[in-house]
Design an enzyme around this catalytic site. Structure first.
Site, PDB file in Angstrom:
ATOM      1  N   HIS A   1       2.765 -10.507  -4.231  1.00  0.00           N
ATOM      2  CA  HIS A   1       4.194 -10.742  -4.029  1.00  0.00           C
ATOM      3  C   HIS A   1       4.395 -12.231  -3.797  1.00  0.00           C
ATOM      4  O   HIS A   1       3.686 -12.839  -3.006  1.00  0.00           O
ATOM      5  CB  HIS A   1       4.685  -9.931  -2.828  1.00  0.00           C
ATOM      6  CG  HIS A   1       6.167  -9.860  -2.712  1.00  0.00           C
ATOM      7  ND1 HIS A   1       6.933 -10.952  -2.369  1.00  0.00           N
ATOM      8  CD2 HIS A   1       7.047  -8.838  -2.898  1.00  0.00           C
ATOM      9  CE1 HIS A   1       8.212 -10.584  -2.347  1.00  0.00           C
ATOM     10  NE2 HIS A   1       8.301  -9.317  -2.665  1.00  0.00           N
TER      11      HIS A   1
ATOM     12  N   GLY B   1       4.381  11.741   0.839  1.00  0.00           N
ATOM     13  CA  GLY B   1       3.884  12.910   1.562  1.00  0.00           C
ATOM     14  C   GLY B   1       5.013  13.698   2.195  1.00  0.00           C
ATOM     15  O   GLY B   1       5.065  14.926   2.102  1.00  0.00           O
TER      16      GLY B   1
ATOM     17  N   PHE C   1      17.822  -7.082  -8.356  1.00  0.00           N
ATOM     18  CA  PHE C   1      16.412  -7.123  -7.999  1.00  0.00           C
ATOM     19  C   PHE C   1      15.616  -7.628  -9.182  1.00  0.00           C
ATOM     20  O   PHE C   1      16.011  -7.447 -10.336  1.00  0.00           O
ATOM     21  CB  PHE C   1      15.911  -5.744  -7.548  1.00  0.00           C
ATOM     22  CG  PHE C   1      15.301  -5.792  -6.182  1.00  0.00           C
ATOM     23  CD1 PHE C   1      16.095  -5.732  -5.058  1.00  0.00           C
ATOM     24  CD2 PHE C   1      13.931  -5.949  -6.018  1.00  0.00           C
ATOM     25  CE1 PHE C   1      15.539  -5.819  -3.794  1.00  0.00           C
ATOM     26  CE2 PHE C   1      13.377  -6.033  -4.752  1.00  0.00           C
ATOM     27  CZ  PHE C   1      14.176  -5.967  -3.642  1.00  0.00           C
TER      28      PHE C   1
ATOM     29  N   GLY D   1       6.526   8.098   2.456  1.00  0.00           N
ATOM     30  CA  GLY D   1       7.605   8.659   1.653  1.00  0.00           C
ATOM     31  C   GLY D   1       7.158   9.781   0.747  1.00  0.00           C
ATOM     32  O   GLY D   1       7.781  10.849   0.683  1.00  0.00           O
TER      33      GLY D   1
ATOM     34  N   ARG E   1       4.247  -3.943 -11.211  1.00  0.00           N
ATOM     35  CA  ARG E   1       5.357  -3.111 -10.767  1.00  0.00           C
ATOM     36  C   ARG E   1       6.603  -3.960 -10.553  1.00  0.00           C
ATOM     37  O   ARG E   1       6.525  -5.072 -10.044  1.00  0.00           O
ATOM     38  CB  ARG E   1       4.985  -2.430  -9.452  1.00  0.00           C
ATOM     39  CG  ARG E   1       6.120  -1.712  -8.801  1.00  0.00           C
ATOM     40  CD  ARG E   1       5.681  -0.945  -7.589  1.00  0.00           C
ATOM     41  NE  ARG E   1       5.373  -1.763  -6.431  1.00  0.00           N
ATOM     42  CZ  ARG E   1       6.286  -2.351  -5.653  1.00  0.00           C
ATOM     43  NH1 ARG E   1       7.560  -2.254  -5.940  1.00  0.00           N
ATOM     44  NH2 ARG E   1       5.913  -3.056  -4.612  1.00  0.00           N
TER      45      ARG E   1
ATOM     46  N   ARG F   1       7.572 -10.178 -10.355  1.00  0.00           N
ATOM     47  CA  ARG F   1       6.769 -10.815  -9.310  1.00  0.00           C
ATOM     48  C   ARG F   1       5.521 -11.499  -9.846  1.00  0.00           C
ATOM     49  O   ARG F   1       5.131 -12.552  -9.344  1.00  0.00           O
ATOM     50  CB  ARG F   1       6.372  -9.758  -8.285  1.00  0.00           C
ATOM     51  CG  ARG F   1       7.558  -9.278  -7.504  1.00  0.00           C
ATOM     52  CD  ARG F   1       7.221  -8.091  -6.651  1.00  0.00           C
ATOM     53  NE  ARG F   1       8.398  -7.677  -5.886  1.00  0.00           N
ATOM     54  CZ  ARG F   1       8.456  -6.574  -5.156  1.00  0.00           C
ATOM     55  NH1 ARG F   1       7.404  -5.773  -5.100  1.00  0.00           N
ATOM     56  NH2 ARG F   1       9.533  -6.269  -4.496  1.00  0.00           N
TER      57      ARG F   1
ATOM     58  N   GLU G   1      12.092  -9.645  -1.594  1.00  0.00           N
ATOM     59  CA  GLU G   1      12.772 -10.118  -2.784  1.00  0.00           C
ATOM     60  C   GLU G   1      14.291 -10.080  -2.578  1.00  0.00           C
ATOM     61  O   GLU G   1      15.029 -10.776  -3.263  1.00  0.00           O
ATOM     62  CB  GLU G   1      12.375  -9.187  -3.934  1.00  0.00           C
ATOM     63  CG  GLU G   1      12.576  -9.756  -5.301  1.00  0.00           C
ATOM     64  CD  GLU G   1      11.795  -8.948  -6.339  1.00  0.00           C
ATOM     65  OE1 GLU G   1      10.592  -8.718  -6.133  1.00  0.00           O
ATOM     66  OE2 GLU G   1      12.395  -8.568  -7.352  1.00  0.00           O
TER      67      GLU G   1
ATOM     68  N   LEU H   1       5.705 -10.130   4.556  1.00  0.00           N
ATOM     69  CA  LEU H   1       6.588 -10.173   3.406  1.00  0.00           C
ATOM     70  C   LEU H   1       7.985 -10.672   3.741  1.00  0.00           C
ATOM     71  O   LEU H   1       8.583 -10.255   4.728  1.00  0.00           O
ATOM     72  CB  LEU H   1       6.693  -8.756   2.856  1.00  0.00           C
ATOM     73  CG  LEU H   1       7.204  -8.655   1.433  1.00  0.00           C
ATOM     74  CD1 LEU H   1       6.188  -9.274   0.499  1.00  0.00           C
ATOM     75  CD2 LEU H   1       7.434  -7.206   1.078  1.00  0.00           C
TER      76      LEU H   1
ATOM     77  N   GLN I   1      -0.759  -6.296  -7.413  1.00  0.00           N
ATOM     78  CA  GLN I   1       0.407  -7.175  -7.397  1.00  0.00           C
ATOM     79  C   GLN I   1       0.362  -8.158  -6.226  1.00  0.00           C
ATOM     80  O   GLN I   1       0.131  -7.757  -5.094  1.00  0.00           O
ATOM     81  CB  GLN I   1       1.684  -6.341  -7.292  1.00  0.00           C
ATOM     82  CG  GLN I   1       2.936  -7.214  -7.219  1.00  0.00           C
ATOM     83  CD  GLN I   1       4.189  -6.408  -7.437  1.00  0.00           C
ATOM     84  OE1 GLN I   1       4.718  -5.799  -6.527  1.00  0.00           O
ATOM     85  NE2 GLN I   1       4.652  -6.389  -8.671  1.00  0.00           N
TER      86      GLN I   1
ATOM     87  N   ASP J   1      -8.135   5.028   1.905  1.00  0.00           N
ATOM     88  CA  ASP J   1      -8.931   6.208   2.263  1.00  0.00           C
ATOM     89  C   ASP J   1      -8.932   7.255   1.152  1.00  0.00           C
ATOM     90  O   ASP J   1      -9.992   7.679   0.679  1.00  0.00           O
ATOM     91  CB  ASP J   1      -8.390   6.873   3.540  1.00  0.00           C
ATOM     92  CG  ASP J   1      -8.239   5.893   4.683  1.00  0.00           C
ATOM     93  OD1 ASP J   1      -8.394   4.682   4.445  1.00  0.00           O
ATOM     94  OD2 ASP J   1      -7.965   6.339   5.803  1.00  0.00           O
TER      95      ASP J   1
ATOM     96  N   HIS K   1       0.022  -7.434  -2.327  1.00  0.00           N
ATOM     97  CA  HIS K   1       1.131  -6.587  -1.922  1.00  0.00           C
ATOM     98  C   HIS K   1       0.997  -5.141  -2.352  1.00  0.00           C
ATOM     99  O   HIS K   1       1.234  -4.232  -1.566  1.00  0.00           O
ATOM    100  CB  HIS K   1       2.412  -7.184  -2.506  1.00  0.00           C
ATOM    101  CG  HIS K   1       3.660  -6.447  -2.125  1.00  0.00           C
ATOM    102  ND1 HIS K   1       3.998  -6.239  -0.811  1.00  0.00           N
ATOM    103  CD2 HIS K   1       4.635  -5.879  -2.872  1.00  0.00           C
ATOM    104  CE1 HIS K   1       5.147  -5.567  -0.760  1.00  0.00           C
ATOM    105  NE2 HIS K   1       5.548  -5.324  -2.001  1.00  0.00           N
TER     106      HIS K   1
END
Lengths: 583, 133, 171, 235
Positions: free
Chosen positions: A243, A16, A116, A14, A395, A287, A256, A253, A241, A222, A353
Site C-alpha cells: 500500500h 467468517g 477510490f 468479515g 487488488r 496501488r 486511500e 495505514l 500488495q 495460520d 498490506h
C-alpha cells in the site's frame, strides 16, 4: 475434549462472520473459532470504503466495476469470479445496510459514495478515456470497523456459537474429505477436537512475513499454512500488495480515502509526481503503480528531506473535511508521528498490506487442489486467506471488503447446502488420533533445547522479505532471500522457548505462527523467483514487461517431501481480453 | 450465567425517581442548607448559641417561618442523605441479603430521627415538661 | 469476602488508579456527603434535646464549643460547600449533557468558586480562637488535603496487589 | 536509528506458578517514537518469552491491549514511550480476574455487552434499496459507533470495580449507538434494560471512562443522554 458441530468457521473477521450468519439463518448448527475475541479481527482496521456500483451519485454499472477489477488485477483475475464480485457487491451492501450498518449518507438520506483508486467510468465527453467514479460506500474512515461490529452484532442476535481464544492448529482430513479441526484452548492449553461436516477457513492474511506492514500481529497465515501442510497448494503467493501510504517506518495505514478526498502525494521537491506516472488518475491510480512510483522517486533522489520517504499532503483539505471524513487516520498522524496534518506534510512509504494469493477456491469458496479443480470435500476458504481469484495480480482498493463479504456469504450458503447433502451420507469418521501431530509439534517446541530465539528468526525473516521481496524484486535478491529463508527454517528446528506453562502460552503459539510464516515466506520467494515477468504487485527489475504469452497463469505451490513444487493453472477469461494497463 | 433481555423482570421506575429526587432536593438544599450554615455560623456564631437561641428562633416574631424552614431542612437533608447512603452502601455491598439489612437499618434510622426532629419542631414550648424537671 | 474487606479493597483501587479531576471530585463528594450525614444525625439528636429543657440542652452544646470543635466545624463547612457545588456541577451536566465535553473546565470553575468561598469563610470561623493568621493557616491546611492526596498518588510507590475481582473471586 | 534505554516495571502473575504477583523489571532499548507495545514486545521477544499479553493490530483499532500504564488505562499500542518520563509501570486492568500477567478475563465484559441487545432491530420488511437516513440523523449516534470494546472505560469506573452488577460504560455506549439510530426499533426494550438497577442510574458521573477511552468517545455524555431519554420518556 471432543465437540461435534455441523459447520465450523475458523476466523471471526468479515468472511467468517458472514458465513456463520448465513449458516445460522439456515438452521445449521455452527460454531466460530477465533484465536482472539471476534471484535479483534483485522477486518476492523479497514478504513476507506466498500465499492458497489449503486450509482447513487452518478451513472454506474456493475460491469464497469468488473472491468476495473480485472484491469486493476493486471488481467490475472478469473473473470467469472470478478463478475460475481461486482454483481453481488450491490446486494451485499443493501443487506449490510438492512443489518443497521451506519454508512455515511447523502443530503437526501441515501448511501454516500466516494472515489477510490482504480475505480472508473467512461468519460462522457470522450468514452475512450476513463475518469474516477463515486463507487465506495463508507462510514467515515472506519468502514471495516463498522462492518465487523455489525456482523458480530447480528451473529449475537442469531445466537451463533463462539469459541473465543481457541487457536486452530491443524486440519483433520480423512480419505480426501475434511472432517474437522484441532484447536488449542488458549486459556488452558488443552487440545480440543472439533468434528464437523464442513469447515471454513477465514483466517486472514500473512503480512507478518514483512517488517514494514499494515497488518496486525495476529496475521500469520495460520489457515493458509495449515492447509498447505495438509496438501492444499498455495496459489499466487508472489503477488503481495504494497500500500503506497503507510506511516514511515511504522507501516500503519493512512487510507486511500485521504487521496479519495483530494490529498496529494508530493516528493522532496514539492512536485505532485503522480502526474508523470498516471496522467489521468494521478493519486487515484491503483496501488501497485503508486507504490512503484514512490520507490522510483526515492531512488531518483527525490525523497522527502533527502530520505527514503515521500509526503502525503492533506493540508488543503481543511479541518471540516478531515474531522468529518478522515478522523481516525489523522489521529494516527498526531499520535504516532507527533505531526499536525493541518499544517505539516506526512512522511509515508509503501507498506506490505494485502495478500492477493492464498488457498485456491472456486466461486462458492470450495477449496480446490489443482488446475483440474479437484475439490477437497467439506473444506472451504474465504477472505484474505483464500484466492478465488478476484484480485489477480493486484487488488483494487475496497475490493478486499467486497471479497470477504461476497464470498464469505457464498461460503455460508454453500456450506449449508453441503451439510444438508451430507445428511444422507453420514459423518466422515475421524482418524484414530487426530491430535497426535499437533501434540508432537507442541512437545518438540516446548522441549526444544537448540537455543535459537523465535524473536531473532522472525525479525531476520521480516527484514529479508521487506528488503529483497518488496515493491521491486530482482533475481539476485530473490535467490539470496531463498537461501536465507531455508537457513532460517533450519534454525527454526532448533528453537527453544522460555514459557513452559499450559495456560496462555503465547510464547509457544507465537513460535508455531513463526513456523507457518516461514512456509509462506518460502513459497512467496520461490513463486517470485520463478515468475519472470512484471505483473501487478509483482515487479521484476530484470523482467520489467508483462508477458502474457508465458505467464498469463496462476501459480500453485505444493508442499512435498522434496520441498516446494510449483505448478500452474490457467486464468479464466470470459469477457475482457488482456490489454496494456495504463491509467 | 448470562441473562438475555427478555428474561429480566421489569423493576419499574423507582431508579429514575430516586435519581430525580436526589437532583431536586439537591438543588433545594443548595439554597436551604448553605443559607442555614451561613446564618448560624456567620450571623449568629456558634459560641453564642444556647437554649435561648432556639427559643427566640421558634417562638419569636418569625417563629412560624423558622419552624417551616427547619422542617424543610430536616426532611430534605436527611432524606437526601439517607438515600445517598443507601446508594453508597449498594455500591460496596454485593450480597443481596446484606443489602436488604443495610437498607432497612438506614430507613429505620431515617424514620426515627425524622420523627424525633418533627416532633420537637412542632411541639416545642420554652416551658414544656421534661422528665428531668 | 467480607463487605468491609471488599470495601477497603475498592477504596484502595480508587486511590491507586490515576483518574483525573472527576475521580477525585467523586471521592470527595462521597466522603463529604457521608460526613455531613453523620453530623446531621448528631444535630437532629441534639436539637431534639431542647425538649429536655435548657440545662440538658446547654450541657450538650459543649460538643460544638471550643477550638477543636471549631476546626471540625470548618471541616463541615468544607464538606457541605464542596458537596453542594460539586452536586450543582453534576446536575448541570445531567440536564445539559453536551456540557460534558467541558467537564474538566467545569470542575476547575467549581474549584475556584469553592476556594473563594471556603478560604475566607474558614478563616472567619477560626479567627476567634486562632487569630486571622492562624485561622488562615489551618484553613489552608484543610484546603490542601485533597491536592496533597493527589500528589501522594504520583509519589508513592505502586502497591503490588491483585485487583478486587481477584480477591473477591466473584466474577 | 537512535536507541534509548528505558526501564519497564511489569506486574507479573502466573497462577500456575505464583501465589501472589511480583514486579518484573526490565531494561530495554527502544526508539522514543516506539509504542509502549513495542517496548513490551522487546521484553517478550528478547528478554523474557513468558511475558504474556494480548495484542493484535497495534494501532488502536482492535482493542486487544488495554492495560494500566503508569496507573491509568490506555492501549499499549496507542501511547508512545516518549510520553512517559522515567520508569514505565504496567499493570493489568482493574475489575476483572487476572488470568496471567497482563491478561484479564474478558468473558464477563462481553456478557454485559450482550445483555443490552447490542444489535440492530427492525422487523419491518426492508426496502429493495437502502433505508433512508439523513446525515443529521446519522450524526446523532456517530460518536458511539467508534467503540472498539477494549474495556478501558468499564475497568476505569470506580462503581464498576465495586458493584459486579453494573453493566458498565462500554455496554451503555453500545446501547446508545442503537437507541439513537433513527432506523432502529428496539429502543424501548433497550431503555428498559438500562432503566434497571444495574443500568445507567449506577453511573455517578465520574468521567474516568471518558478520560480512559482511547477512541475519544464522550462516554459519560452518552450515558447522560440515555439517562435523559429515560427521564423524558417518563414525563
Amino acid at each position: 475434549m471432543i465437540h461435534t458441530i455441523d459447520a465450523l468457521v475458523v476466523g471471526a473477521g468479515g468472511a467468517g462472520l458472514y458465513a456463520a450468519l448465513e449458516l445460522s439463518k439456515r438452521g445449521v448448527p455452527v460454531a466460530v473459532l477465533s484465536k482472539m475475541y471476534p471484535t479483534r479481527s483485522h477486518t476492523g482496521t479497514a478504513q476507506g470504503g466498500i465499492c458497489a456500483a449503486l450509482g447513487n451519485l452518478e451513472e454506474d454499472h456493475w460491469e464497469w466495476h468488473m472491468f476495473d477489477t480485472i484491469k486493476g488485477g493486471d488481467y490475472l483475475v478469473d473473470q467469472d469470479a470478478a463478475e460475481i464480485l461486482a454483481r453481488e457487491a450491490i446486494t451485499t451492501i443493501y443487506e449490510l445496510e438492512h443489518m443497521g450498518l451506519p454508512f455515511n449518507r447523502t443530503p437526501d438520506g441515501r448511501l454516500d459514495q466516494r472515489f477510490f483508486g482504480g475505480h472508473t467510468r467512461p468519460d462522457p465527453q470522450d468514452p475512450a478515456k476513463r475518469i474516477p467514479v463515486h463507487r465506495a460506500c463508507y462510514a467515515a474512515d472506519r468502514t471495516g470497523h463498522m462492518i465487523l461490529q455489525t456482523l458480530y452484532q447480528q451473529c449475537i442476535k442469531h445466537a451463533v456459537n463462539f469459541y473465543n481464544e481457541f487457536h486452530v492448529l491443524d486440519l483433520i482430513v480423512k480419505d480426501g474429505v475434511c472432517a474437522g479441526v484441532v484447536a488449542v484452548e488458549v486459556r488452558t492449553g488443552e487440545l480440543h477436537r472439533f468434528h464437523a461436516k464442513a469447515v471454513l477457513f477465514a483466517t486472514g492474511g500473512f503480512g507478518k512475513i514483512f517488517s514494514v506492514t499494515s497488518n496486525a500481529h495476529s496475521l500469520t497465515g495460520d489457515g493458509v499454512a495449515i492447509a498447505y501442510r495438509r496438501g492444499v497448494p498455495m496459489m499466487d503467493m508472489e503477488f503481495f500488495q504494497f500500500h503506497p501510504t503507510g506511516i514511515y517506518q511504522k507501516g500503519i495505514l493512512l487510507s486511500e480515502a485521504a487521496r479519495s478526498e483530494g490529498a496529494y502525494l508530493v516528493n522532496g521537491k514539492g512536485e505532485r509526481f503522480m502526474e508523470r506516472y498516471a496522467p489521468q488518475l494521478k493519486e487515484l491510480a491503483p496501488r501497485d503503480m503508486i507504490s512503484r512510483s514512490i520507490v522510483q522517486e526515492i531512488r531518483a533522489g527525490r525523497g522527502g528531506d533527502g530520505k527514503d520517504y515521500v509526503f502525503l499532503d492533506v493540508r488543503h483539505l481543511g479541518k471540516a473535511v478531515i474531522d468529518a471524513k478522515l478522523p481516525d487516520i489523522m489521529d494516527f498522524v498526531r499520535v504516532y508521528m507527533s505531526r499536525d496534518p493541518l499544517t505539516d506534510l506526512i512522511p509515508i512509504e509503501p507498506t506490505a498490506h494485502y495478500a492477493m494469493g492464498g488457498i485456491p477456491t472456486d466461486n462458492d469458496a470450495r477449496v480446490i487442489l489443482d488446475s483440474q479443480r479437484t475439490p477437497l470435500h467439506g473444506f472451504y476458504a474465504a477472505g484474505e486467506c483464500a484466492c478465488v481469484s478476484v484480485h489477480g495480480a493486484n487488488r483494487l482498493g475496497t475490493n478486499s471488503l467486497v471479497d470477504i463479504l461476497v464470498f464469505g456469504r457464498r461460503a455460508g450458503i454453500d456450506m449449508a447446502r453441503y451439510c444438508a447433502d451430507r445428511d444422507g451420507v453420514g459423518w466422515t469418521e475421524l482418524p484414530a488420533h487426530p491430535e497426535d501431530d499437533t501434540r508432537g509439534a507442541i512437545t518438540r517446541i516446548v522441549n526444544g533445547q537448540g537455543g535459537e530465539n523465535a524473536g531473532n528468526i522472525r525479525k531476520q525473516m521480516q527484514t529479508e522479505m521487506t528488503q529483497k521481496c518488496g515493491v521491486f524484486r530482482g533475481k539476485d535478491d530473490l535467490r539470496s532471500a531463498r537461501d536465507t529463508i531455508s537457513e532460517l527454517k533450519e534454525r527454526y528446528d532448533r528453537l527453544s522457548i522460555q514459557d513452559k506453562s499450559k495456560g496462555f502460552n503465547t510464547d509457544l503459539l507465537e513460535a508455531m505462527e513463526l513456523g507457518w510464516l516461514l512456509d509462506i515466506a518460502e513459497t512467496t520467494v520461490l513463486g517470485a523467483l520463478a515468475r519472470e515477468e512484471s505483473r501487478g504487485g509483482h515487479a521484476r527489475e530484470d523482467f520489467p514487461k508483462r508477458d502474457d504469452a508465458h505467464w498469463l497463469k496462476h501459480t500453485l505451490a505444493y508442499h512435498t517431501e522434496d520441498g516446494v513444487v510449483l505448478q500452474y493453472k490457467p486464468v479464466t477469461i470470459t469477457t475482457y481480453e488482456p490489454q496494456e494497463r495504463k491509467y | 450465567m448470562m441473562r438475555t433481555a427478555r428474561q429480566r423482570p421489569p423493576t419499574g421506575s423507582f431508579q429514575v425517581m430516586s435519581w430525580l429526587f436526589m437532583r431536586v432536593t439537591g438543588l433545594l438544599l443548595l439554597v436551604i442548607a448553605v443559607f442555614h450554615m451561613f446564618w448560624m455560623h456567620f450571623i449568629i456564631g456558634v459560641e453564642k448559641i444556647d437554649f435561648n437561641t432556639i427559643v427566640s428562633r421558634w417562638t419569636g416574631p418569625h417563629g412560624a417561618f423558622w419552624r417551616l424552614f427547619d422542617v424543610m431542612l430536616l426532611t430534605f437533608a436527611f432524606t437526601h442523605g439517607i438515600n445517598g447512603a443507601t446508594n453508597v452502601a449498594d455500591d460496596y455491598i454485593t450480597s443481596r441479603g446484606w443489602r436488604v439489612v443495610t437498607r432497612t437499618a438506614l430507613w429505620i434510622l431515617w424514620f426515627a430521627l425524622v420523627m424525633m426532629g418533627l416532633w420537637i419542631i412542632y411541639t416545642f414550648r420554652p416551658d414544656m415538661p421534661t422528665p428531668f424537671k | 469476602m467480607s463487605a468491609l474487606g471488599r470495601f477497603s479493597a475498592v477504596i484502595a483501587e480508587s486511590v491507586v488508579y490515576r483518574g483525573r479531576e472527576g475521580q477525585w471530585a467523586y471521592l470527595v463528594h462521597r466522603v463529604a456527603g457521608l460526613g455531613v450525614l453523620l453530623f446531621l444525625g448528631l444535630h437532629i439528636f441534639d436539637i431534639y434535646l431542647v425538649g429536655f429543657g435548657p440545662e440538658v440542652f446547654n450541657a450538650t452544646l459543649f460538643l460544638y464549643k471550643g477550638p477543636a470543635a471549631r476546626v471540625l466545624e470548618v471541616l463541615l463547612a468544607f464538606g457541605l460547600l464542596f458537596h453542594a457545588l460539586n452536586g450543582l456541577r453534576i446536575i448541570i451536566q445531567d440536564f445539559v449533557p453536551r456540557l460534558m465535553r467541558y467537564h474538566r473546565r467545569l470542575f476547575w470553575v467549581q474549584a475556584v468558586i469553592f476556594s473563594i468561598l471556603f478560604i475566607p469563610a474558614g478563616t472567619f470561623m477560626l479567627k476567634e480562637f486562632f487569630g486571622i493568621a492562624g485561622g488562615l493557616l489551618i484553613t489552608l491546611a484543610l484546603w490542601a488535603l485533597v491536592p496533597l492526596a493527589v500528589i501522594g498518588q504520583y509519589v508513592a510507590p505502586t502497591p503490588l496487589t491483585l485487583n478486587v475481582a481477584e480477591v473477591g473471586g466473584e466474577r | 536509528m537512535v536507541l534509548h534505554a528505558r526501564h519497564l516495571k511489569i506486574k507479573r502473575f502466573n497462577p500456575e506458578k505464583d501465589t501472589k504477583p511480583w514486579w518484573g523489571e526490565y531494561d530495554v532499548e527502544v526508539q522514543p517514537t516506539d509504542r509502549v507495545l513495542d517496548a513490551l514486545h522487546e521484553v517478550k521477544w528478547h528478554h523474557d518469552g513468558s511475558l504474556t499479553l494480548r495484542r493484535s493490530c497495534a494501532h488502536g483499532i482492535c482493542g486487544s491491549d488495554a492495560m494500566r500504564i503508569n496507573g491509568h488505562n490506555a492501549l499499549a499500542c496507542k501511547v508512545l514511550v516518549k510520553e512517559y518520563k522515567g520508569t514505565i509501570t504496567i499493570e493489568p486492568l482493574l475489575g476483572f480476574k487476572v488470568l496471567k500477567d497482563l491478561i484479564v478475563d474478558m468473558d464477563p465484559f462481553f456478557a454485559k455487552y450482550r445483555s443490552v441487545m447490542p444489535y440492530f432491530v427492525n422487523d419491518e420488511a426492508p426496502p429493495e434499496r437502502e433505508r433512508l437516513q439523513l446525515p443529521e440523523q446519522r450524526d446523532r449516534f456517530d460518536d458511539t459507533t467508534k467503540c472498539i470494546l477494549c474495556a478501558a472505560c468499564t475497568t476505569s469506573c470506580p462503581v464498576f470495580w465495586s458493584d459486579t452488577e453494573y453493566v458498565g460504560p462500554a455496554a451503555i455506549v453500545q446501547a446508545h449507538r442503537f437507541i439513537f439510530d433513527s432506523r432502529d426499533q428496539g429502543k424501548e426494550q433497550r431503555l428498559e434494560i438500562l432503566n434497571e438497577k444495574s443500568g445507567v442510574w449506577k453511573c455517578r458521573t465520574i468521567f474516568n471512562c471518558t478520560e480512559a477511552c482511547p477512541r475519544g468517545i464522550e462516554v459519560t455524555r452518552a450515558i447522560g443522554e440515555v439517562k435523559q431519554e429515560l427521564l423524558l420518556r417518563r414525563f
